[in-house]
Structures are given as structure tokens and as C-alpha cells.
Design an enzyme around this catalytic site. Structure first.
Site, mmCIF file in Angstrom:
data_model
loop_
_atom_site.group_PDB
_atom_site.id
_atom_site.type_symbol
_atom_site.label_atom_id
_atom_site.label_comp_id
_atom_site.label_asym_id
_atom_site.label_seq_id
_atom_site.Cartn_x
_atom_site.Cartn_y
_atom_site.Cartn_z
ATOM 1 N N HIS A 19 0.831 -1.212 0.000
ATOM 2 C CA HIS A 19 0.000 0.000 0.000
ATOM 3 C C HIS A 19 0.862 1.256 0.000
ATOM 4 O O HIS A 19 0.680 2.155 -0.842
ATOM 5 C CB HIS A 19 -0.915 -0.009 1.232
ATOM 6 C CG HIS A 19 -1.814 1.178 1.315
ATOM 7 N ND1 HIS A 19 -3.095 1.185 0.799
ATOM 8 C CD2 HIS A 19 -1.623 2.423 1.844
ATOM 9 C CE1 HIS A 19 -3.647 2.369 1.001
ATOM 10 N NE2 HIS A 19 -2.782 3.144 1.640
ATOM 11 N N GLU A 20 1.806 1.316 0.927
ATOM 12 C CA GLU A 20 2.619 2.525 1.057
ATOM 13 C C GLU A 20 3.582 2.697 -0.119
ATOM 14 O O GLU A 20 3.909 3.823 -0.492
ATOM 15 C CB GLU A 20 3.404 2.500 2.377
ATOM 16 C CG GLU A 20 2.532 2.509 3.623
ATOM 17 C CD GLU A 20 1.632 3.730 3.710
ATOM 18 O OE1 GLU A 20 1.917 4.748 3.058
ATOM 19 O OE2 GLU A 20 0.621 3.666 4.434
ATOM 20 N N HIS A 23 1.940 4.855 -2.781
ATOM 21 C CA HIS A 23 2.078 6.289 -2.508
ATOM 22 C C HIS A 23 3.511 6.750 -2.777
ATOM 23 O O HIS A 23 3.741 7.803 -3.381
ATOM 24 C CB HIS A 23 1.717 6.577 -1.051
ATOM 25 C CG HIS A 23 0.288 6.317 -0.700
ATOM 26 N ND1 HIS A 23 -0.767 6.774 -1.468
ATOM 27 C CD2 HIS A 23 -0.274 5.650 0.345
ATOM 28 C CE1 HIS A 23 -1.908 6.407 -0.916
ATOM 29 N NE2 HIS A 23 -1.636 5.715 0.182
#
Length: 425
Positions: A19-20, A23
Site C-alpha cells: 500500500h505505502e 504512494h
């Protein structure tokens, strides 16, 4: 318990990292400085400063992580007047490092009591040098200078040109969306891997695979792998659901199956064995769904399974919103840990299925337009696009603060509810 703990840490770690990283990757692509990429929360264990300007940290609690982008709402940094620091000045007479930590000592550092700073636009720091309050001394700060925070972590400063808000609207929107997007990709890959581990994809038809076992009712009766069970006691069965639904109520009852083998159709009489399941006795004959072992089918299953689970979860979310809401409909880290224990009992297939399920959950929840979640940030991006200008910093900060407060309260309620559900009652 040890297996559950290790599995929980690995699954949670994969979810957070993937997920990170979404980003992180798109922030870098958009020219946004990622000051820190952290795995875990709480006190730092180790850190490494990369040549790309990002500090990579591993923190104590394996229940989350974050990407700290320059100028984002979670990147609060202020050197208040009166703060004691030491400066390292390079050959170009510009400050290269600012040390605010007592845990880290800079050789030949110039002691300074800060009276003012501008580390975003004009890039300077000033204060009383060596305790001499008769003169305020100002130093220019290098664009890529670093600051050592109170816990000893060294991060690059955040000049205005590399801050989140300085990127174009499209790049900011993509950076916000990339986390949930990566979780969807992770679910697709997890379902593909699950199909490879299983050796194929369930065909969902009335074609069966017979279990090779001395107690297999189907094997004893003469049913063979790849036979098609066309009917159960005259009731047509065109899918695996039809088949299992017809056999389960017939435990220990004489049952006639219509079998198609190639071009031949025949009838076989047997008695399904009775087995306990969830307090009920159900009929079982020792067959499983036939598997499609083609690589194309296995790869396609990643997309179809993800889409089916997404529809299921969206339906559940809608029923929560439109119907009776209960905290039991939600689950936090405690519930995930408890469910991990069940998943590990099914080996690698169970863990991969659980990973895919959690990854889709994380994507969907993060896209809910609540301030502080990715969905809330995307909503602000859309509002900015409509208005053709961003909301004021105070309004945006207020909205985010309300969102954070709501999420913290919800998480506390969900966690306590999970503890009661799984460990008290």
C-alpha cells in the site's frame, strides 16, 4: 500461536508495504520529496538514509506504516525559538545538517539557540551562537540539507518546490489513489498464486474430481474423476453449487446419481456418508470440483476472483450503510489476528486467500471519502478540480482533524468490541 503471530506479521507487513509503496512510487514520479518510508509504528529500531533523499525506517510495532511526504498534513516540522541545535556547515558556507537530538552528536557542530528559521522558501536559520545573546547570527541552509530529529532520525528538509502541494493536481490525485490501487493489484496476484498452489481453478460445473481414499463413497460406487453428475435423484445439477446443495441433505440416504462419462450416461446408487459441520449432519460422497489447470485460466482467476470479492464486499458495505449497522460488521487488528489463526489451518492456500481478502478490504475502506483516508484526500482533489483552486489550509486542516478524530474513536470502539468478541465472551 507462534505460527499465527508470524503469519500475522508477514501478512500485515505485505499489506502495508504494498500500500505505502504505491504512494511512495507515484510521489517520487510526481517530484514530491518522500522524507521517510516507515514500516511499523512507534519507536524506531533502525533507519537508513538513501541516496534518493528518503530515510527508510523500521519501527517497533508491526501494525502499520507510513510514507511521510514533504509538506503533507502528517509532516509537521517546526524549529521553535529557543530550541538548542548544532549546525554542520559545508565548504560552500551553507548548513548541511541541523541536529536537534541529544542522541546524536555532530563533530565540529556549531551550537546555536534558534531564534528563527525558514526551511521552505528562503532557506535560512538564525540564532544565538555559542550562547552569545548579543548578536543574532544567520546561516544559509542548503536545499538538500538534513535535520536530525529528537529521536535521532535524520531526514531531508522540505523546501517548497518539493512539497506535496507544489505537485500538479493530477500527480497529487494519482499519489493518493496509488495505495488502494496497489492493494487491488496485490489481491489479483494473491489469487493467482492461490490457484497455482491449488493446481488449477475450480471449474464450477458438474464435473468432479474423486478423492482417492478407501472411505470415499464415490470411489467405492464407481464414480471416476472427470465424470459429470447430471442429476441427483432426478433433480438436474448443472453447477457445483447445484450438486453440493442436492447431496448435503441426503446423509445416509439411498441416492441415485445420473453420471455422464464421455458419451455414455449411467445411473449409480450410493449412500452419502454423514459428517458433522457447524452442528449439522451433512451428506458427503468424497468428491471435489474439477480443476481447470490451464495457465491462462489460472492467470484470469486473479482478475475474476478479485472482481467477485470486490462486489461482495461492496454489497456488504452498502447493507451496513443502508440497513442496521453493528460494530460486529467491522474488525480491527484484533479481529484480523483471530482470523489469521483460522487461515493458517488451511496452509498456504488459506493464507493467500486471507491476504487477498484483506487487501481488497484495505483498498475499499481507504477509498471511502472520509477525511484522513485516501478517499477523503481524493475527494478534496476532486473539489479542487471543480473549484479550480484548493481549499484554504485552515479549512483542509480542520476537515482532516475531524476525520482523524472520527477514525481514532472508531478504531478504539472496534478494537474493544473485537477483544470482547474473541477473548472475553
Amino acid at each position: 500461536m507462534i505460527t499465527t503471530i508470524i503469519t500475522f506479521i508477514i501478512v500485515f507487513g505485505i499489506l502495508v508495504i504494498v500500500h505505502e509503496f504505491g504512494h511512495f512510487y507515484f510521489a517520487k514520479r510526481g517530484g514530491i520529496l518522500v522524507r521517510e518510508f516507515s514500516i511499523g509504528m512507534g519507536p524506531k529500531l533502525v533507519y537508513h538514509r538513501g541516496k534518493d533523499g528518503t530515510t527508510y525506517t523500521l519501527r517497533l510495532l508491526p501494525v502499520g506504516g507510513y510514507v511521510r511526504m514533504a509538506g503533507a498534513e502528517d509532516d509537521e516540522e517546526e524549529l521553535k525559538p529557543g530550541t538548542p541545535v548544532s549546525l554542520y556547515v559545508g565548504d560552500d558556507e551553507k548548513v548541511q545538517r541541523i541536529n536537534t537530538s541529544k542522541k546524536s552528536t555532530l563533530f565540529n557542530g556549531i551550537p546555536l539557540e534558534v531564534t528563527g528559521t525558514d526551511l521552505e522558501e528562503e532557506l535560512w536559520i538564525e540564532g544565538y551562537e555559542n550562547g552569545d545573546e548579543s548578536e543574532v547570527k544567520r546561516y544559509s541552509v542548503a536545499h538538500d540539507a538534513t535535520i536530525i530529529e529528537s529521536d535521532g532520525t535524520e531526514l531531508q528538509i522540505a523546501p517548497k518546490d518539493v512539497q506535496f502541494q507544489s505537485a500538479s493536481l493530477g500527480r497529487r490525485l494519482m499519489t493518493n489513489f496509488a495505495g488502494p490501487m496497489n492493494n487491488i493489484f496485490l489481491a489479483i496476484i494473491a489469487y493467482m498464486l492461490m490457484a497455482f498452489v491449488q493446481g488449477g481453478v475450480p471449474m464450477g460445473t458438474n464435473q468432479v474430481t474423486v478423492a482417492s481414499s478407501p472411505v470415499s463413497v464415490a470411489q467405492k460406487a464407481g464414480i471416476k474423476t472427470n465424470d459429470k453428475i447430471m442429476a441427483v435423484d432426478g433433480k438436474k445439477t448443472s453447477s457445483w453449487t447445484d450438486l453440493s446443495t442436492a447431496i448435503q441433505p441426503r446423509a445416509n440416504q439411498k441416492t441415485t446419481l445420473t453420471i455422464k462419462r464421455g458419451s455414455t450416461t449411467k445411473q449409480i446408487v450410493l449412500k452419502p456418508a454423514g459428517q458433522k459441520s457447524n452442528g449439522k449432519t451433512v451428506g458427503m460422497i468424497g468428491i471435489t470440483q474439477a480443476q481447470n489447470k490451464h495457465v491462462g485460466a489460472i492467470l484470469a482467476s486473479g482478475f475474476t476472483q478479485t472482481w467477485m470479492m470486490t462486489k461482495t464486499l461492496l454489497g456488504a458495505l452498502w447493507s451496513m450503510v443502508s440497513g442496521h449497522f453493528s460494530l460486529n460488521d467491522l474488525g480491527g487488528p484484533v479481529a484480523i489476528f483471530a482470523t489469521t489463526s483460522q487461515a493458517t489451518k488451511f496452509g498456504m492456500v488459506g493464507v493467500l486467500n486471507f491476504l487477498a481478502f484483506l487487501s481488497i478490504n484495505l483498498a475499499i475502506v481507504n477509498l471511502i471519502p472520509i477525511p484522513a483516508l485516501d478517499g477523503g484526500k481524493i475527494l478534496l482533489n476532486i473539489i479542487e478540480a471543480i473549484r479550480r483552486k484548493p481549499l484554504s489550509e485552515n479549512v483542509e486542516a480542520g476537515i482532516t482533524l475531524v476525520g482523524v478524530g472520527f477514525l481514532v474513536l472508531l478504531m478504539l470502539l472496534v478494537t474493544w468490541n473485537d477483544i470482547e468478541r474473541f477473548f472475553i465472551h
